[in-house]
Design a protein around this motif. Sequence first.
Motif, PDB file in Angstrom:
ATOM      1  N   MET A  85      85.953   0.058 -56.629  1.00 28.67           N
ATOM      2  CA  MET A  85      85.299  -0.906 -55.726  1.00 28.67           C
ATOM      3  C   MET A  85      85.726  -2.314 -56.106  1.00 28.67           C
ATOM      4  O   MET A  85      85.690  -2.697 -57.276  1.00 28.67           O
ATOM      5  CB  MET A  85      83.780  -0.803 -55.805  1.00 28.67           C
ATOM      6  CG  MET A  85      83.206   0.277 -54.933  1.00 28.67           C
ATOM      7  SD  MET A  85      81.451   0.069 -54.620  1.00 28.67           S
ATOM      8  CE  MET A  85      81.426  -0.740 -53.048  1.00 28.67           C
ATOM      9  N   VAL A  95      73.833  -4.932 -60.141  1.00 26.98           N
ATOM     10  CA  VAL A  95      74.478  -4.552 -58.879  1.00 26.98           C
ATOM     11  C   VAL A  95      75.295  -3.279 -59.076  1.00 26.98           C
ATOM     12  O   VAL A  95      75.223  -2.331 -58.280  1.00 26.98           O
ATOM     13  CB  VAL A  95      75.398  -5.698 -58.383  1.00 26.98           C
ATOM     14  CG1 VAL A  95      76.244  -5.229 -57.203  1.00 26.98           C
ATOM     15  CG2 VAL A  95      74.570  -6.912 -57.994  1.00 26.98           C
ATOM     16  N   LEU A  99      74.713   0.418 -57.240  1.00 25.81           N
ATOM     17  CA  LEU A  99      75.771   1.087 -56.462  1.00 25.81           C
ATOM     18  C   LEU A  99      76.044   2.486 -57.022  1.00 25.81           C
ATOM     19  O   LEU A  99      76.163   3.465 -56.269  1.00 25.81           O
ATOM     20  CB  LEU A  99      77.054   0.247 -56.492  1.00 25.81           C
ATOM     21  CG  LEU A  99      77.025  -1.025 -55.641  1.00 25.81           C
ATOM     22  CD1 LEU A  99      78.208  -1.925 -55.968  1.00 25.81           C
ATOM     23  CD2 LEU A  99      77.043  -0.658 -54.154  1.00 25.81           C
ATOM     24  N   TRP A 102      73.378   4.869 -56.080  1.00 27.17           N
ATOM     25  CA  TRP A 102      73.499   5.375 -54.699  1.00 27.17           C
ATOM     26  C   TRP A 102      74.591   6.438 -54.620  1.00 27.17           C
ATOM     27  O   TRP A 102      74.394   7.484 -54.011  1.00 27.17           O
ATOM     28  CB  TRP A 102      73.843   4.211 -53.770  1.00 27.17           C
ATOM     29  CG  TRP A 102      73.837   4.627 -52.320  1.00 27.17           C
ATOM     30  CD1 TRP A 102      72.779   4.631 -51.477  1.00 27.17           C
ATOM     31  CD2 TRP A 102      74.957   5.138 -51.573  1.00 27.17           C
ATOM     32  NE1 TRP A 102      73.145   5.096 -50.241  1.00 27.17           N
ATOM     33  CE2 TRP A 102      74.492   5.412 -50.278  1.00 27.17           C
ATOM     34  CE3 TRP A 102      76.292   5.388 -51.890  1.00 27.17           C
ATOM     35  CZ2 TRP A 102      75.316   5.926 -49.276  1.00 27.17           C
ATOM     36  CZ3 TRP A 102      77.107   5.907 -50.886  1.00 27.17           C
ATOM     37  CH2 TRP A 102      76.620   6.174 -49.588  1.00 27.17           C
ATOM     38  N   VAL A 123      83.268 -11.819 -48.745  1.00 23.68           N
ATOM     39  CA  VAL A 123      81.924 -11.256 -48.568  1.00 23.68           C
ATOM     40  C   VAL A 123      82.086  -9.763 -48.335  1.00 23.68           C
ATOM     41  O   VAL A 123      82.931  -9.350 -47.551  1.00 23.68           O
ATOM     42  CB  VAL A 123      81.197 -11.897 -47.370  1.00 23.68           C
ATOM     43  CG1 VAL A 123      79.864 -11.213 -47.126  1.00 23.68           C
ATOM     44  CG2 VAL A 123      80.996 -13.383 -47.607  1.00 23.68           C
ATOM     45  N   GLY A 124      81.241  -8.973 -49.018  1.00 19.51           N
ATOM     46  CA  GLY A 124      81.320  -7.534 -48.854  1.00 19.51           C
ATOM     47  C   GLY A 124      82.084  -6.899 -49.999  1.00 19.51           C
ATOM     48  O   GLY A 124      82.168  -7.462 -51.103  1.00 19.51           O
ATOM     49  N   ALA A 125      82.651  -5.730 -49.704  1.00 18.19           N
ATOM     50  CA  ALA A 125      83.371  -5.004 -50.760  1.00 18.19           C
ATOM     51  C   ALA A 125      84.396  -4.085 -50.109  1.00 18.19           C
ATOM     52  O   ALA A 125      84.340  -3.830 -48.900  1.00 18.19           O
ATOM     53  CB  ALA A 125      82.409  -4.190 -51.594  1.00 18.19           C
ATOM     54  N   PHE A 136      84.577  -2.812 -46.404  1.00 20.25           N
ATOM     55  CA  PHE A 136      83.239  -3.276 -46.012  1.00 20.25           C
ATOM     56  C   PHE A 136      83.157  -4.802 -46.062  1.00 20.25           C
ATOM     57  O   PHE A 136      82.075  -5.365 -46.169  1.00 20.25           O
ATOM     58  CB  PHE A 136      82.166  -2.702 -46.952  1.00 20.25           C
ATOM     59  CG  PHE A 136      82.188  -1.203 -47.041  1.00 20.25           C
ATOM     60  CD1 PHE A 136      82.447  -0.438 -45.910  1.00 20.25           C
ATOM     61  CD2 PHE A 136      81.941  -0.550 -48.236  1.00 20.25           C
ATOM     62  CE1 PHE A 136      82.476   0.951 -45.993  1.00 20.25           C
ATOM     63  CE2 PHE A 136      81.964   0.830 -48.320  1.00 20.25           C
ATOM     64  CZ  PHE A 136      82.234   1.592 -47.190  1.00 20.25           C
TER      65      PHE A 136
ATOM     66  N   GLN B 184      74.454  -9.368 -50.984  1.00 17.62           N
ATOM     67  CA  GLN B 184      75.360  -8.597 -50.129  1.00 17.62           C
ATOM     68  C   GLN B 184      75.098  -7.097 -50.228  1.00 17.62           C
ATOM     69  O   GLN B 184      75.695  -6.320 -49.483  1.00 17.62           O
ATOM     70  CB  GLN B 184      76.817  -8.871 -50.530  1.00 17.62           C
ATOM     71  CG  GLN B 184      77.215 -10.327 -50.466  1.00 17.62           C
ATOM     72  CD  GLN B 184      78.611 -10.557 -51.029  1.00 17.62           C
ATOM     73  OE1 GLN B 184      79.439  -9.679 -50.986  1.00 17.62           O
ATOM     74  NE2 GLN B 184      78.826 -11.758 -51.557  1.00 17.62           N
ATOM     75  N   LEU B 185      74.239  -6.720 -51.160  1.00 15.84           N
ATOM     76  CA  LEU B 185      74.040  -5.286 -51.403  1.00 15.84           C
ATOM     77  C   LEU B 185      73.541  -4.562 -50.160  1.00 15.84           C
ATOM     78  O   LEU B 185      73.987  -3.453 -49.850  1.00 15.84           O
ATOM     79  CB  LEU B 185      73.044  -5.096 -52.553  1.00 15.84           C
ATOM     80  CG  LEU B 185      73.679  -5.023 -53.946  1.00 15.84           C
ATOM     81  CD1 LEU B 185      72.621  -4.855 -55.014  1.00 15.84           C
ATOM     82  CD2 LEU B 185      74.691  -3.898 -54.035  1.00 15.84           C
ATOM     83  N   TYR B 187      74.051  -5.273 -47.090  1.00 16.03           N
ATOM     84  CA  TYR B 187      75.177  -5.103 -46.166  1.00 16.03           C
ATOM     85  C   TYR B 187      76.115  -3.995 -46.650  1.00 16.03           C
ATOM     86  O   TYR B 187      76.569  -3.147 -45.866  1.00 16.03           O
ATOM     87  CB  TYR B 187      75.916  -6.450 -46.068  1.00 16.03           C
ATOM     88  CG  TYR B 187      77.223  -6.394 -45.341  1.00 16.03           C
ATOM     89  CD1 TYR B 187      77.277  -6.268 -43.952  1.00 16.03           C
ATOM     90  CD2 TYR B 187      78.423  -6.472 -46.044  1.00 16.03           C
ATOM     91  CE1 TYR B 187      78.480  -6.230 -43.296  1.00 16.03           C
ATOM     92  CE2 TYR B 187      79.639  -6.430 -45.387  1.00 16.03           C
ATOM     93  CZ  TYR B 187      79.660  -6.303 -44.010  1.00 16.03           C
ATOM     94  OH  TYR B 187      80.865  -6.264 -43.352  1.00 16.03           O
ATOM     95  N   ILE B 188      76.365  -3.978 -47.976  1.00 18.47           N
ATOM     96  CA  ILE B 188      77.273  -2.959 -48.530  1.00 18.47           C
ATOM     97  C   ILE B 188      76.659  -1.566 -48.395  1.00 18.47           C
ATOM     98  O   ILE B 188      77.330  -0.598 -47.982  1.00 18.47           O
ATOM     99  CB  ILE B 188      77.587  -3.290 -50.003  1.00 18.47           C
ATOM    100  CG1 ILE B 188      78.408  -4.592 -50.088  1.00 18.47           C
ATOM    101  CG2 ILE B 188      78.358  -2.157 -50.658  1.00 18.47           C
ATOM    102  CD1 ILE B 188      78.605  -5.120 -51.498  1.00 18.47           C
ATOM    103  N   PHE B 189      75.369  -1.476 -48.702  1.00 15.70           N
ATOM    104  CA  PHE B 189      74.710  -0.165 -48.583  1.00 15.70           C
ATOM    105  C   PHE B 189      74.685   0.307 -47.133  1.00 15.70           C
ATOM    106  O   PHE B 189      74.831   1.498 -46.852  1.00 15.70           O
ATOM    107  CB  PHE B 189      73.277  -0.243 -49.132  1.00 15.70           C
ATOM    108  CG  PHE B 189      73.226  -0.161 -50.640  1.00 15.70           C
ATOM    109  CD1 PHE B 189      73.923   0.827 -51.320  1.00 15.70           C
ATOM    110  CD2 PHE B 189      72.480  -1.056 -51.383  1.00 15.70           C
ATOM    111  CE1 PHE B 189      73.889   0.900 -52.711  1.00 15.70           C
ATOM    112  CE2 PHE B 189      72.431  -0.978 -52.764  1.00 15.70           C
ATOM    113  CZ  PHE B 189      73.138   0.001 -53.428  1.00 15.70           C
TER     114      PHE B 189
END
Lengths: 156, 207
Positions: A85, A95, A99, A102, A123-125, A136, B184-185, B187-189
């Motif tokens: 990631m 964070v 992740l 999840w 922004v995002g990943a 994302f 941002q989590l 949005y990422i999730f």
Amino acid sequence: MDLKMPMTIATKQDVLRIQREVRDYEVAVVQNNVRKTTSESPLAVSTGLRDLVQLNQINLNEKNVPKKLIAQLDEALRKVILFHMSFATEPTDEVTQKLVAWFRKEINPTILLNIGVQPTISVGAVLRTQSKQYDFSLRKHLQNSQQDLVKVLRGE
Amino acid sequence: MNSYQAAFGIGLSVAVLLILLYSLWPRRKKTSSVSPITTPDLASIAEKKSMEVFNDTFREELRNRGRLHFEKVINENALFLQQDLRLTTNELNTFMKDEIQKVLKDEFSKYEASITSARDIALESIKKTQEVIDQQRAQLEKQMNDQAAEEKQRLIDRFETNMADILNHYILDAIGGEIDLTDQLEYIFQNLEENKKAILEDVKNGS
């Protein structure tokens, strides 16, 4: 029996660090035995190693346990599913752990993350699995929404 | 009285005067080849008598009279000539004036016609130039409008093509480094949930 990975061990680097720490711990135990020094307080370990031994109910002070743990960690590294990631900045442990939690809950319990930094994401990943890449990032989101944005701009 | 009549008068007076002078002029006695013994000397007698009548005084008187008459005639003719010359000059002036006026009028007419023609040509040329300029201006205006529209459309297309990058850039500029990965989590999730099935499939196929 496969090791259960705590959330504090989220990345491959964490596993490798735990391995080094276990080796150091083993050396420290041997040194203590040679010096005949007994300490009431246990040797200081990291949160990851502490969570790992607690989760798997391992006593590192027992003979050959560290070696066995190192081997199990090697085995785990061969078996884990490694996702990569990338973020705009280095994510915090919190964070990363969220992740990983999840992924292990929803996808596979053996998943480890390899964290990378890519400033262009902003922004995002970006997630790279074994054979696919999932973008994302906000840029990708905007690209996907381009037709809608054009319609909004044209007042349609 | 015109100049011909004056010249004729002068000529006639001169002829009369010459005849008079010829008749009064003293002549030499002819030496006759005839023998004076055979004819009475009447001629000499007549000559003698005439010499007595036309003596020097009388001749002088006649000369004076002739001179006076000649002067009178000359003066009269000079007067006539002067008057005639004055009239001729006046007529000549009038004639010249009329001729000059006529010529000038003609020349002015030609000049005016030429000016009018040149003006018409210039106006025509200006009109054509104006038309050409108007056409070129209209063409240029159309060309510029087309180019502006084309450029506008090109910019819009470019903007729409790169809209994602542009918006991304402006959003980043707007939020700067303020946005945290923790923020941002969600949005990422959300994205992970949307792609969960695909990721599971990928893991299943990979393992």
